[in-house]
Design an enzyme around this catalytic site. Structure first.
Site, PDB file in Angstrom:
ATOM      1  N   CYS A 110       6.740  12.761  17.322  1.00  0.00           N
ATOM      2  CA  CYS A 110       5.946  11.620  16.861  1.00  0.00           C
ATOM      3  C   CYS A 110       6.352  10.426  17.715  1.00  0.00           C
ATOM      4  CB  CYS A 110       6.233  11.355  15.384  1.00  0.00           C
ATOM      5  SG  CYS A 110       5.356   9.911  14.749  1.00  0.00           S
TER       6      CYS A 110
ATOM      7  N   CYS B  95      -1.318   6.260  16.906  1.00  0.00           N
ATOM      8  CA  CYS B  95      -0.661   7.555  17.125  1.00  0.00           C
ATOM      9  C   CYS B  95      -0.120   7.558  18.553  1.00  0.00           C
ATOM     10  CB  CYS B  95      -1.651   8.705  16.911  1.00  0.00           C
ATOM     11  SG  CYS B  95      -0.923  10.322  17.248  1.00  0.00           S
TER      12      CYS B  95
HETATM   13  N1  LIG Z   1       0.471  14.239  12.944  1.00  0.00           N
HETATM   14  C1  LIG Z   1       1.059  14.706  14.160  1.00  0.00           C
HETATM   15  C2  LIG Z   1       2.467  14.212  14.391  1.00  0.00           C
HETATM   16  C3  LIG Z   1       2.641  12.714  14.313  1.00  0.00           C
HETATM   17  C4  LIG Z   1       2.116  11.943  15.535  1.00  0.00           C
HETATM   18  C5  LIG Z   1       2.441  10.476  15.445  1.00  0.00           C
HETATM   19  N2  LIG Z   1       1.678   9.694  14.587  1.00  0.00           N
HETATM   20  C6  LIG Z   1       2.661   9.815  16.788  1.00  0.00           C
HETATM   21  O1  LIG Z   1       2.823   8.577  16.819  1.00  0.00           O
HETATM   22  O2  LIG Z   1       2.774  10.498  17.786  1.00  0.00           O
HETATM   23  C7  LIG Z   1       1.053  16.252  14.183  1.00  0.00           C
HETATM   24  O3  LIG Z   1       1.170  16.904  13.129  1.00  0.00           O
HETATM   25  O4  LIG Z   1       0.919  16.801  15.265  1.00  0.00           O
END
Ligand SMILES: N[C@@H](CCC[C@H](N)C(=O)O)C(=O)O
Length: 281
Positions: free
Chosen positions: A81, A219
């Site tokens: 993340c 993200c």
């Molecule tokens: N939801 C994603 C992981 C989290 C990503 C995050 N918000 C970021 O900032 O990179 C998954 O399950 O792949």
């Protein structure tokens, strides 16, 4: 009750828990406390969160290390993340008075640098190889039609299906994303990330996240995915570009093929949460 903190990185928000605290069911803890109506509360009421970062700080290392485990609102564990790692670095810097921290994630160990205005995390090399994304096929997916979008699949620590569109705001992301997110070509699912060119340069971003099962305000792995795909398909040649999710601007830089992600981190508040109910869930 256990002490926790709330942080966000450009609007991607996390409950931060010192892994020394006893939480028997991390899955139940995340499901309960990330809830946007009944979950963690700040001064103005319930905020919920996009995930829980369980952080095990090892301050004796030079630089200090943090083992980061992200448990998402559906109880799943994500291997990387970008924004969470930036929040983890800020949390560790507060505790160690050091501005460089190594973040251990299931996707690899990443160096973070904490500045006054911005936290930068190395993100490794984005990979298009089907074995890494992963894809249930032998060839990379580059600008192929999928569920009404033109998709490129890339691994930036987690899988992203990236689609460039004319205007990210003109797409009903909640309607189009689930079919891509659950498509059989992605055996582990995928985050669905839209990008469109910004008039001032760089790209606008919207991401529907696996594990949140909805759109987040930012993200980090998605921002890196946009930059990597833009370079791969020849939309840009820049080594440094701005990616603009709804929660605030992020900078993605490349040294060779190795990406870094920079942007602000905010420590929102500290509070206490019940972990007792989680033990019995
Ligand atoms: N939801 C994603 C992981 C989290 C990503 C995050 N918000 C970021 O900032 O990179 C998954 O399950 O792949």
């Amino acid at each position: 009750m256990i002490d926790v903190s709330k942080y966000h990185g450009t609007g991607n928000d996390f409950i931060v828990v010192d892994a020394d605290h006893p939480v028997a069911s991390r899955r139940r803890f995340a499901i309960d406390h990330c809830d946007r109506t009944d979950g963690i509360s700040g001064a103005t009421g319930p905020t919920g969160a996009d995930g829980v970062l369980f952080l095990a700080l090892e301050p004796a290392f030079d630089p200090p290390r943090v083992i980061m485990t992200l448990v998402q609102p559906d109880g799943s564990v994500a291997s990387m993340c970008g924004n969470g790692a930036r929040c983890a670095a800020a949390w560790a810097a507060d505790r160690t008075d050091r501005d460089e921290v190594m973040i251990d994630t299931p996707a690899g160990t990443r160096r973070a640098t904490v500045g006054d205005e911005s936290v930068t995390i190395e993100m490794g090399t984005p990979r298009f190889d089907p074995a890494f994304v992963p894809l249930a096929r032998d060839d990379p997916m580059v600008e192929e039609p999928l569920c009404g979008l033109t998709v490129t699949a890339v691994d930036t620590g987690v899988p992203h299906a990236v689609a460039f569109v004319d205007d990210v705001d003109a797409v009903d992301l909640a309607a189009v994303a689930p079919d891509v997110r659950h498509h059989e070509v992605f055996p582990e699912g995928a985050n669905v990330t839209l990008a469109s060119a910004h008039p001032d340069g760089g790209f606008r971003q919207r991401t529907f996240e696996r594990g949140v099962e909805g759109e987040t305000r930012s993200c980090g792995t998605g921002a890196v995915a946009i930059a990597a795909v833009a370079r791969r398909v020849g939309r840009v040649e820049d080594d440094r570009l701005t990616v603009r999710p709804p929660g605030g601007d992020l900078t993605v830089s490349f040294e060779g093929e190795v990406a870094s992600l920079s942007g602000p981190v905010v420590h929102e508040f500290d509070t206490e949460l019940s972990a007792a109910h989680a033990r019995h869930a």
